[in-house]
Motif scaffolding. Structure first.
Motif, PDB file in Angstrom:
ATOM      1  N   LEU A  46       0.825  -1.203   0.000  1.00 19.84           N
ATOM      2  CA  LEU A  46       0.000   0.000   0.000  1.00 19.84           C
ATOM      3  C   LEU A  46       0.861   1.256   0.000  1.00 19.84           C
ATOM      4  N   LYS A  47       1.983   1.200   0.727  1.00 18.16           N
ATOM      5  CA  LYS A  47       2.865   2.367   0.792  1.00 18.16           C
ATOM      6  C   LYS A  47       3.501   2.684  -0.560  1.00 18.16           C
ATOM      7  N   GLN A  48       3.581   1.705  -1.448  1.00 20.08           N
ATOM      8  CA  GLN A  48       4.172   1.904  -2.752  1.00 20.08           C
ATOM      9  C   GLN A  48       3.118   2.143  -3.837  1.00 20.08           C
ATOM     10  N   SER A  49       1.876   2.306  -3.431  1.00 21.39           N
ATOM     11  CA  SER A  49       0.774   2.428  -4.388  1.00 21.39           C
ATOM     12  C   SER A  49       0.153   3.815  -4.325  1.00 21.39           C
ATOM     13  N   GLN A  50      -0.884   4.022  -5.146  1.00 20.11           N
ATOM     14  CA  GLN A  50      -1.597   5.299  -5.128  1.00 20.11           C
ATOM     15  C   GLN A  50      -2.304   5.555  -3.813  1.00 20.11           C
ATOM     16  N   TRP A  51      -2.460   4.494  -2.992  1.00 17.75           N
ATOM     17  CA  TRP A  51      -3.204   4.612  -1.736  1.00 17.75           C
ATOM     18  C   TRP A  51      -2.322   5.044  -0.572  1.00 17.75           C
ATOM     19  N   ALA A  52      -1.039   5.270  -0.806  1.00 17.46           N
ATOM     20  CA  ALA A  52      -0.111   5.606   0.280  1.00 17.46           C
ATOM     21  C   ALA A  52      -0.578   6.780   1.139  1.00 17.46           C
ATOM     22  N   PRO A  53      -1.118   7.872   0.558  1.00 21.81           N
ATOM     23  CA  PRO A  53      -1.545   8.994   1.416  1.00 21.81           C
ATOM     24  C   PRO A  53      -2.621   8.614   2.435  1.00 21.81           C
ATOM     25  N   LEU A  54      -3.408   7.587   2.143  1.00 18.09           N
ATOM     26  CA  LEU A  54      -4.475   7.198   3.061  1.00 18.09           C
ATOM     27  C   LEU A  54      -3.922   6.634   4.370  1.00 18.09           C
ATOM     28  N   LEU A  55      -2.719   6.068   4.331  1.00 14.89           N
ATOM     29  CA  LEU A  55      -2.137   5.447   5.525  1.00 14.89           C
ATOM     30  C   LEU A  55      -1.774   6.469   6.589  1.00 14.89           C
ATOM     31  N   ASP A  56      -1.694   7.744   6.206  1.00 16.61           N
ATOM     32  CA  ASP A  56      -1.356   8.794   7.165  1.00 16.61           C
ATOM     33  C   ASP A  56      -2.573   9.371   7.879  1.00 16.61           C
ATOM     34  N   LYS A  57      -3.764   8.952   7.500  1.00 16.93           N
ATOM     35  CA  LYS A  57      -4.970   9.469   8.137  1.00 16.93           C
ATOM     36  C   LYS A  57      -5.124   8.862   9.537  1.00 16.93           C
ATOM     37  N   PRO A  58      -5.533   9.676  10.534  1.00 16.06           N
ATOM     38  CA  PRO A  58      -5.643   9.161  11.902  1.00 16.06           C
ATOM     39  C   PRO A  58      -6.505   7.909  12.031  1.00 16.06           C
ATOM     40  N   CYS A  59      -7.620   7.833  11.275  1.00 16.66           N
ATOM     41  CA  CYS A  59      -8.489   6.662  11.398  1.00 16.66           C
ATOM     42  C   CYS A  59      -7.791   5.400  10.906  1.00 16.66           C
ATOM     43  N   VAL A  60      -6.906   5.528   9.905  1.00 18.82           N
ATOM     44  CA  VAL A  60      -6.159   4.373   9.403  1.00 18.82           C
ATOM     45  C   VAL A  60      -5.009   4.034  10.346  1.00 18.82           C
ATOM     46  N   LYS A  61      -4.373   5.044  10.913  1.00 24.50           N
ATOM     47  CA  LYS A  61      -3.297   4.792  11.869  1.00 24.50           C
ATOM     48  C   LYS A  61      -3.810   4.016  13.076  1.00 24.50           C
ATOM     49  N   ARG A  62      -5.049   4.286  13.501  1.00 22.41           N
ATOM     50  CA  ARG A  62      -5.616   3.533  14.627  1.00 22.41           C
ATOM     51  C   ARG A  62      -5.724   2.050  14.274  1.00 22.41           C
ATOM     52  N   ILE A  63      -6.095   1.771  13.046  1.00 18.34           N
ATOM     53  CA  ILE A  63      -6.227   0.379  12.609  1.00 18.34           C
ATOM     54  C   ILE A  63      -4.860  -0.308  12.604  1.00 18.34           C
ATOM     55  N   LEU A  64      -3.872   0.337  12.015  1.00 10.41           N
ATOM     56  CA  LEU A  64      -2.540  -0.254  11.921  1.00 10.41           C
ATOM     57  C   LEU A  64      -1.951  -0.509  13.300  1.00 10.41           C
ATOM     58  N   ALA A  65      -2.235   0.396  14.240  1.00 15.20           N
ATOM     59  CA  ALA A  65      -1.727   0.205  15.603  1.00 15.20           C
ATOM     60  C   ALA A  65      -2.447  -0.928  16.321  1.00 15.20           C
ATOM     61  N   SER A  66      -3.680  -1.205  15.949  1.00 18.13           N
ATOM     62  CA  SER A  66      -4.481  -2.219  16.646  1.00 18.13           C
ATOM     63  C   SER A  66      -4.234  -3.631  16.137  1.00 18.13           C
ATOM     64  N   VAL A  67      -4.024  -3.797  14.832  1.00 15.97           N
ATOM     65  CA  VAL A  67      -3.949  -5.155  14.277  1.00 15.97           C
ATOM     66  C   VAL A  67      -2.615  -5.825  14.556  1.00 15.97           C
ATOM     67  N   GLY A  68      -1.533  -5.064  14.653  1.00 18.07           N
ATOM     68  CA  GLY A  68      -0.250  -5.641  14.998  1.00 18.07           C
ATOM     69  C   GLY A  68       0.303  -6.626  13.989  1.00 18.07           C
ATOM     70  N   ARG A  69       0.013  -6.433  12.698  1.00 19.03           N
ATOM     71  CA  ARG A  69       0.591  -7.279  11.640  1.00 19.03           C
ATOM     72  C   ARG A  69       0.852  -6.415  10.418  1.00 19.03           C
ATOM     73  N   ASN A  70       1.504  -7.006   9.434  1.00 19.42           N
ATOM     74  CA  ASN A  70       1.935  -6.206   8.285  1.00 19.42           C
ATOM     75  C   ASN A  70       0.927  -6.193   7.151  1.00 19.42           C
ATOM     76  N   TRP A  71      -0.308  -6.555   7.427  1.00 23.15           N
ATOM     77  CA  TRP A  71      -1.371  -6.417   6.430  1.00 23.15           C
ATOM     78  C   TRP A  71      -2.674  -6.101   7.159  1.00 23.15           C
ATOM     79  N   ILE A  72      -3.621  -5.574   6.417  1.00 21.70           N
ATOM     80  CA  ILE A  72      -4.943  -5.322   6.982  1.00 21.70           C
ATOM     81  C   ILE A  72      -5.984  -5.980   6.094  1.00 21.70           C
ATOM     82  N   GLU A  73      -7.094  -6.338   6.704  1.00 21.76           N
ATOM     83  CA  GLU A  73      -8.199  -6.972   5.997  1.00 21.76           C
ATOM     84  C   GLU A  73      -9.438  -6.091   6.095  1.00 21.76           C
TER      85      GLU A  73
END
Length: 304
Positions: A46-73
């Motif tokens: 995702l970081k290498q794709s057109q969607w990279a800017p979305l990963l910086d949004k607070p709502c997405v950061k909460r998800i990444l911090a919660s799942v504790g793995r290198n992918w999201i579903e």
């Protein structure tokens, strides 16, 4: 669009009961959901794709911090929803009225026919607050010549959409809000209108004044993806939209057709909607293939 398609959409969807919930950066979760439905994708991808800017949004950061793995579903995205959110009622209209004969130039549509209008209406709590400051507000709204909902609804904004179900494509012709513009104007001191518009605008409407384009575009994409099952969504660029719709003066705000779609990670393309390419209007088809003609696009067609 043809009358039959518009009438079908309006007949099968619930009337006045569709509620859209919005919060800060909800579009990031909506777009990530569409991408993840195409197949699992690692955070690194995702970081290498057109969607990279979305990963910086607070709502997405909460998800990444919660799942504790290198992918999201897809199921992880619910973790990004906040406890508080704003509800809007969605209603449908047409532009122009189905009883009128459409005109490309007058109606500012890309191809001859009608547009579906998605109306974003403010909740009852907002209307009650407005009535305290401006008791006669329904008289002001009643004079609008644009496709607002009416029937007691207070339309914050709307989008005009052309749709082709054969190609599973949609073209967002425009998004607009008369209410923000009018309320801001009435909030200026004057002896010509009644009611405390200043208090209403500054205390009640101001949060929507900055966010309405994001909310309207998010609601439009949600509606097209979730309610209608559309796979590919086009959005006009500022120059191409003005040319194809025949807008020669009083151009719409540039930011709505530049900054906004870029924030939503739309890609630019020369390959516009097939239903425009195949339109019977030869002038339109010729402009379609000119190198200067550009579109914004999201394509979520199922991957094979």
């Amino acid at each position: 669009m043809q009358k039959e398609s518009l009438q079908f959409i309006r007949s099968v969807l619930p009337k006045g009961r569709t509620v859209f919930y919005d919060f800060a950066d909800r579009y990031a979760l909506l777009l990530l959901e569409r991408r993840l439905l195409q197949g699992r994708c690692s955070v690194a991808e995702l970081k290498q794709s057109q969607w990279a800017p979305l990963l910086d949004k607070p709502c997405v950061k909460r998800i990444l911090a919660s799942v504790g793995r290198n992918w999201i579903e897809v199921d992880d995205l619910i973790l990004g929803w906040p406890a508080e959110r704003q509800g809007y009622r969605l209603t449908l209209g047409t532009w122009p009225d189905l009883r009128e004969k459409p005109s490309r130039r007058w109606s500012q549509v890309t191809r001859l026919g009608w547009n579906l209008v998605l109306q974003l209406n403010l909740p009852q709590s907002h209307k009650r607050a407005l009535s305290k400051s401006v008791p006669d507000w329904p008289d002001v709204v009643a004079w609008s010549g644009h496709p607002i909902a009416g029937d007691g609804e207070l339309t914050l904004a709307w989008s005009r959409i052309d749709i082709d179900f054969d190609t599973s494509e949609a073209l967002i012709e425009e998004i607009q809000s008369d209410w923000i513009r009018d309320a801001r104007y009435y909030a200026q001191p004057s002896r010509y209108w009644s009611g405390d518009w200043g208090t209403y605008y500054n205390s009640v409407l101001k949060p929507q004044a900055k966010k309405w384009p994001e909310t309207m575009l998010t609601a439009t994409l949600w509606f097209l993806f979730e309610e209608l099952g559309i796979e590919t969504v086009f959005y006009h660029t500022h120059e191409t939209g003005a040319e194809l719709k025949g807008i020669g003066h009083r151009l719409p705000p540039r930011s709505l057709y530049t900054d906004l779609p870029r924030r939503f990670c739309f890609r630019t393309t020369h390959n516009g909607p097939r239903f425009i390419r195949d339109a019977p209007n030869r002038t339109l088809r010729r402009k379609f293939i000119e190198p200067s003609t550009k579109w914004f696009v999201h394509n979520f067609a199922a991957r094979t």
